[in-house]
Design a protein around this motif. Structure first.
Motif, PDB file in Angstrom:
ATOM      1  N   ALA A 110       0.829  -1.206   0.000  1.00 16.66           N
ATOM      2  CA  ALA A 110       0.000   0.000   0.000  1.00 16.66           C
ATOM      3  C   ALA A 110       0.865   1.258   0.000  1.00 16.66           C
ATOM      4  O   ALA A 110       0.584   2.225  -0.714  1.00 16.66           O
ATOM      5  N   TYR A 111       1.932   1.236   0.803  1.00 16.47           N
ATOM      6  CA  TYR A 111       2.816   2.412   0.886  1.00 16.47           C
ATOM      7  C   TYR A 111       3.517   2.648  -0.442  1.00 16.47           C
ATOM      8  O   TYR A 111       3.667   3.780  -0.892  1.00 16.47           O
ATOM      9  N   LYS A 112       3.946   1.570  -1.079  1.00 16.64           N
ATOM     10  CA  LYS A 112       4.660   1.702  -2.361  1.00 16.64           C
ATOM     11  C   LYS A 112       3.749   2.365  -3.381  1.00 16.64           C
ATOM     12  O   LYS A 112       4.132   3.300  -4.081  1.00 16.64           O
ATOM     13  N   MET A 113       2.509   1.891  -3.433  1.00 17.34           N
ATOM     14  CA  MET A 113       1.527   2.452  -4.370  1.00 17.34           C
ATOM     15  C   MET A 113       1.299   3.921  -4.065  1.00 17.34           C
ATOM     16  O   MET A 113       1.117   4.737  -4.970  1.00 17.34           O
ATOM     17  N   ALA A 114       1.266   4.267  -2.770  1.00 12.00           N
ATOM     18  CA  ALA A 114       0.931   5.630  -2.369  1.00 12.00           C
ATOM     19  C   ALA A 114       2.153   6.537  -2.307  1.00 12.00           C
ATOM     20  O   ALA A 114       2.025   7.732  -2.068  1.00 12.00           O
ATOM     21  N   GLY A 115       3.324   5.950  -2.519  1.00 13.29           N
ATOM     22  CA  GLY A 115       4.545   6.758  -2.466  1.00 13.29           C
ATOM     23  C   GLY A 115       4.926   7.167  -1.054  1.00 13.29           C
ATOM     24  O   GLY A 115       5.557   8.197  -0.842  1.00 13.29           O
ATOM     25  N   ILE A 116       4.548   6.350  -0.069  1.00 16.33           N
ATOM     26  CA  ILE A 116       4.874   6.669   1.329  1.00 16.33           C
ATOM     27  C   ILE A 116       6.162   5.969   1.725  1.00 16.33           C
ATOM     28  O   ILE A 116       6.281   4.751   1.630  1.00 16.33           O
ATOM     29  N   LYS A 117       7.141   6.772   2.157  1.00 19.88           N
ATOM     30  CA  LYS A 117       8.426   6.195   2.533  1.00 19.88           C
ATOM     31  C   LYS A 117       8.622   6.181   4.043  1.00 19.88           C
ATOM     32  O   LYS A 117       9.319   5.337   4.570  1.00 19.88           O
ATOM     33  N   ASN A 118       8.026   7.139   4.729  1.00 23.41           N
ATOM     34  CA  ASN A 118       8.156   7.226   6.174  1.00 23.41           C
ATOM     35  C   ASN A 118       6.764   7.347   6.779  1.00 23.41           C
ATOM     36  O   ASN A 118       6.266   8.453   7.028  1.00 23.41           O
ATOM     37  N   PRO A 119       6.117   6.200   7.022  1.00 23.94           N
ATOM     38  CA  PRO A 119       4.706   6.247   7.445  1.00 23.94           C
ATOM     39  C   PRO A 119       4.473   7.078   8.701  1.00 23.94           C
ATOM     40  O   PRO A 119       3.487   7.811   8.774  1.00 23.94           O
ATOM     41  N   MET A 120       5.352   6.960   9.672  1.00 21.89           N
ATOM     42  CA  MET A 120       5.133   7.697  10.922  1.00 21.89           C
ATOM     43  C   MET A 120       5.061   9.194  10.654  1.00 21.89           C
ATOM     44  O   MET A 120       4.264   9.905  11.254  1.00 21.89           O
ATOM     45  N   LYS A 121       5.878   9.672   9.728  1.00 21.37           N
ATOM     46  CA  LYS A 121       5.874  11.111   9.442  1.00 21.37           C
ATOM     47  C   LYS A 121       4.763  11.490   8.471  1.00 21.37           C
ATOM     48  O   LYS A 121       4.164  12.548   8.587  1.00 21.37           O
ATOM     49  N   GLU A 122       4.530  10.629   7.478  1.00 20.08           N
ATOM     50  CA  GLU A 122       3.641  11.035   6.382  1.00 20.08           C
ATOM     51  C   GLU A 122       2.162  10.771   6.631  1.00 20.08           C
ATOM     52  O   GLU A 122       1.317  11.363   5.980  1.00 20.08           O
ATOM     53  N   ILE A 123       1.862   9.868   7.563  1.00 21.08           N
ATOM     54  CA  ILE A 123       0.456   9.592   7.860  1.00 21.08           C
ATOM     55  C   ILE A 123      -0.002  10.493   8.993  1.00 21.08           C
ATOM     56  O   ILE A 123       0.664  10.605  10.026  1.00 21.08           O
ATOM     57  N   ASP A 124      -1.145  11.151   8.788  1.00 21.59           N
ATOM     58  CA  ASP A 124      -1.646  12.088   9.798  1.00 21.59           C
ATOM     59  C   ASP A 124      -2.605  11.443  10.792  1.00 21.59           C
ATOM     60  O   ASP A 124      -2.750  11.915  11.916  1.00 21.59           O
ATOM     61  N   VAL A 125      -3.302  10.411  10.362  1.00 21.07           N
ATOM     62  CA  VAL A 125      -4.265   9.748  11.246  1.00 21.07           C
ATOM     63  C   VAL A 125      -4.433   8.307  10.778  1.00 21.07           C
ATOM     64  O   VAL A 125      -4.375   8.032   9.574  1.00 21.07           O
ATOM     65  N   ALA A 126      -4.595   7.402  11.722  1.00 16.45           N
ATOM     66  CA  ALA A 126      -4.744   5.986  11.366  1.00 16.45           C
ATOM     67  C   ALA A 126      -5.941   5.382  12.098  1.00 16.45           C
ATOM     68  O   ALA A 126      -6.123   5.604  13.301  1.00 16.45           O
ATOM     69  N   GLU A 127      -6.747   4.645  11.330  1.00 16.33           N
ATOM     70  CA  GLU A 127      -7.844   3.877  11.927  1.00 16.33           C
ATOM     71  C   GLU A 127      -7.497   2.412  11.709  1.00 16.33           C
ATOM     72  O   GLU A 127      -7.503   1.933  10.574  1.00 16.33           O
ATOM     73  N   VAL A 128      -7.148   1.715  12.800  1.00 19.11           N
ATOM     74  CA  VAL A 128      -6.715   0.330  12.694  1.00 19.11           C
ATOM     75  C   VAL A 128      -7.685  -0.583  13.429  1.00 19.11           C
ATOM     76  O   VAL A 128      -8.459  -0.145  14.266  1.00 19.11           O
ATOM     77  N   TYR A 129      -7.606  -1.886  13.103  1.00 19.14           N
ATOM     78  CA  TYR A 129      -8.606  -2.845  13.586  1.00 19.14           C
ATOM     79  C   TYR A 129      -8.185  -3.405  14.930  1.00 19.14           C
ATOM     80  O   TYR A 129      -7.600  -4.487  15.011  1.00 19.14           O
TER      81      TYR A 129
END
Lengths: 388, 378
Positions: free
Chosen positions: B258-277
């Protein structure tokens, strides 16, 4: 369609009424191995898996997760699709969309069922509304029977017309399909003499319940060109779930969902004269009666023309449009696989890999799925990436 | 990847018992998602339903919601798995170019079943079921395994529960908004050691619908389409004994994709909010690690630091998560719906300010055998 989708491999088990020598996972693995062999690929080449069956038959929840050992899905993307009797074809269509989306290049579709582990009719009965329908809806057979009485009444079709369908499919399986479950030559007399299950459907008019699995490798253009010398191309898909209450369907002489699904698939594929354009058909005919009254929904004959079409011999092997060289559902019915087998058999035909079942020169084929509450799926498959 | 936008979302209020039928719940969220998108049922050119025969107690369970979701009118299919997988199928149908607008609807009524029996049916019929394994006690094995391997404590897990139930107070859809303390969690009744009542999600009835559209339709019809930038899914081995339950390799694989598709290299920095199960408190910690938000075994420390609180660097489950509302099959789709609300700036009291990139996640099977990850952007 942005990304063309092909089929590069098909595998199936030798279908039986009860597999005493392998359990579900092993059944699945046999079909998968044969599909990979057929495609000359390895498990490592598979980008994603779609699997389907009808839960209540084996009583296993989350089959997508359970089946990993048999499907080769360890550490792969996997999902489950289930839609009742159409599950097999719905799984095929789901795999089609995996590839058509461009997100996955080589996708394994798996349909399977161990019907021997279930009370099939009782399980099917639970699809009906618990309050308004379940008491009187006789599984799959009752509604099919009622439909044919309506067709007989409206168009003068007879039980003998249906018997011809049964003879055709059973004898095709006996003569040409070493994988088929039932492989006995029968006659119309034997069909007419067999006991009624639900008038007018008799024992030899009805499909068996079978243990079996089917696996198909769907692939994008790149993979297709690299692997198969002659891939099968999926030109059109249609799914229709038009009815939900059995009472809405009983009394209908025709099958509106098949008409709608065919329309969608034909439009996508460029089919305008189905009887002429198709070289072979693998149709989900669960009872011989359906083989008479559903033909017009596919545009293979005029309204009410089912009996004429069947009696003409055009649908026999060697005829203008052979139907069910594999023997179809009347010979083999592992429910979760059945719809996928139709797609697989049609693909083998246009790939020239149908062996004894081969219809010479088959280039364009149609495969259908049936189930649920008079639901239908249609798939158009060709040896050409598009029709001229 | 081509562009798929989410232009409508709706959820029922999750509750222990919803007197509405499966069809009525599905109809409600279908109607409300359509209203949200400013569309009518005629605008849906295909649908994906998400129904499970075991949870619904009937075979071909999708039949119950076919009409209620308008699935009788258009091409349709049924994904049997978490709602995130249904959304994946909905996206693929659009990316094929063959459909323009997909309605995805998930529902379940756990009030009508016996969850321990239904989840016992996930396990091998011959070798495992007789042991009485179900979702709760198998997850207890995972929690113990994870805590032992990495030194994560019951207190750290309890903090997740405290955070999420408190967050739920700002979510009108949540089943269990609660003011609780770590001590409350630790003292709550043991369900299966070390899982205590307040470490576990409730049993909820509910439904959720989302509407996905191809780019042109999304832009034309809706002012704030939320774009699907990356999707990944992956499944681990089946038998619990074939897995290292303390590890999250399948999730890491899904997230990587998913990150590769979205171009996310540093999830902790680049993601602003997460909804996890977070079906259980410890799961939020494990999934943080699988998502690469921190290293393996480090999630406990992250929760201690408050980074995942509503005001922290990466708020996780501002909705209250699955711990606060758990309608099976639905909960992953609800994570997507919540992420969409966040990115639209419509999350009201639970809003993460300025959220631009969100992550939504769902699980499948026992102890998170399967995972599906979505990266969304506004």
């Amino acid at each position: 369609m942005k990304n063309r989708v092909s089929i590069v491999g098909v595998g199936q088990t030798h279908h039986r009424s009860k597999n005493t020598d392998c359990k579900g996972q092993e059944l699945i693995s046999i079909a998968v191995k044969r599909a990979l062999e057929s495609a000359e690929l390895n498990m490592a080449d598979i980008d994603a898996i779609v699997i389907g069956n009808m839960d209540h038959f084996e009583s296993i929840n989350y089959v997508d997760m359970w089946s990993v050992d048999g499907s080769g899905g360890y550490m792969k993307p996997i999902m489950k699709v289930t839609t009742g009797g159409t599950t097999g074809s719905a799984v095929g269509h789901a795999a089609f969309y995996h590839v058509a989306s461009g997100l996955f290049d080589t996708v394994l579709a798996i349909g399977w069922e161990q019907n021997s582990e279930s009370d099939t009719t009782a399980a099917i009965s639970t699809c009906f509304d618990p309050i308004t329908e379940r008491e009187f809806c006789g599984g799959a057979i009752g509604p099919l029977a009622a439909q044919y009485t309506a067709y007989m009444s409206k168009y003068g079709a007879t039980e003998e017309d249906a018997a011809l369908v049964s003879v055709r499919d059973h004898n095709n399986a006996a003569k040409y399909n070493p994988y088929a479950h039932l492989r006995q030559m029968i006659t119309t007399e034997e069909v007419m003499k067999s006991p009624y299950i639900s008038y007018p459907i008799k024992l030899l008019d009805m499909c068996p319940r079978t243990d079996g699995a089917c696996a198909i490798v769907f692939a994008g253009e790149d993979r297709a060109r690299k692997t198969a010398d002659r891939p099968a191309w999926v030109l059109g898909v249609g799914d229709c779930h038009i009815l939900v209450n059995v009472a809405d369907g009983i009394g209908l002489a025709n099958l509106p969902s098949l008409e709608a699904a065919a329309r969608e698939a034909y439009q996508m594929a460029g089919i305008i004269n189905p009887f002429k354009q198709f070289d072979v058909a693998e149709l989900y005919i669960p009872a011989s009666t359906a083989g008479v009254c559903w033909m017009e929904a596919l545009g293979l004959c005029e309204e009410g023309g089912g009996p004429r079409l069947i009696r003409s011999g055009a649908t026999e092997m060697g005829g203008e449009l052979p139907i069910n060289p594999s023997g179809g559902v009347l010979a083999t019915n592992p429910i979760g696989a059945t719809g996928l087998l139709r797609i697989g058999e049609a693909a083998l035909q246009v790939m020239g890999k149908a062996e004894q079942k081969q219809v010479d020169g088959a280039k364009v084929a149609v495969a259908t799925g049936f189930g649920g509450c008079f639901w239908s799926d249609v798939t158009v498959i060709s040896s050409l990436p598009q029709l001229n | 990847m081509g562009k798929v936008g989410i232009i409508g979302v709706a959820q029922t209020k999750y509750r222990r018992y919803n007197p509405a039928s499966h069809a009525e719940m599905a109809y409600q969220v279908t109607r409300e998602a359509l209203e949200d998108a400013g569309l009518t049922i005629e605008d849906m050119d295909n649908t994906v339903t998400v129904c499970n025969d075991f949870w619904d107690g009937r075979t071909i369970s999708c039949m119950t919601i076919t009409e209620a979701t308008g699935s009788h009118r258009v091409p349709t299919t049924n994904v049997e798995g978490d709602g995130t997988y249904g959304a994946l199928m909905g996206a693929m149908r659009i990316l094929s170019g063959l459909h323009k607008v997909t309605l995805v609807v998930a529902q379940s009524k756990l009030s009508e079943g016996i969850p321990s029996v239904i989840t016992n049916a996930m396990f091998d019929p011959v070798y495992e079921r007789v042991l009485g394994v179900d979702a709760i006690n198998s997850s207890a094995l995972q929690m113990r395994s994870y805590m032992s391997k990495y030194g994560v404590t019951e207190e750290q897990c309890a903090k997740v529960s405290v955070k999420n139930h408190r967050n739920a107070k700002a979510n009108p859809y949540a089943h269990l908004p609660l003011d609780i303390t770590v001590e409350d969690v630790l003292k709550s009744r043991v369900l299966a050691d070390p899982i205590k009542l307040l470490d576990a999600s409730p049993v909820s009835d509910g439904a959720c619908a989302i509407i996905m559209a191809e780019e042109e339709t999304a832009k034309k019809r809706y002012s704030k389409p939320i774009w699907v930038k990356g999707i990944g899914h992956c499944a681990d081995a089946y038998h619990l004994g074939d897995r290292d339950l303390a590890e999250v390799d399948a999730l890491a694989s899904a997230a990587r994709r998913a990150y590769k598709m979205a171009g996310i290299k540093n999830p902790m920095k680049e993601i602003d909010v997460a909804e996890v199960y977070d079906a259980f408190s410890y799961m939020e910690l494990m999934w943080m690690e699988g998502l690469g938000l921190c290293g393996r075994g480090e999630a406990g420390a992250m929760v201690d630091s408050g980074l995942t609180e509503l005001g922290g660097a990466l708020p996780i489950n501002p909705s209250g998560g699955v711990l606060s509302a758990h309608a099976v099959q639905v909960a992953g789709l609800a994570r997507i719906a919540e992420a969409v609300l966040q990115l639209r700036g419509e999350a009201n009291a639970r809003q993460v300010e300025g959220a631009r990139v969100a992550l939504a996640h769902g699980i499948e099977g026992a102890c998170g055998q399967g995972h599906c990850v979505f990266v969304l952007e506004n």
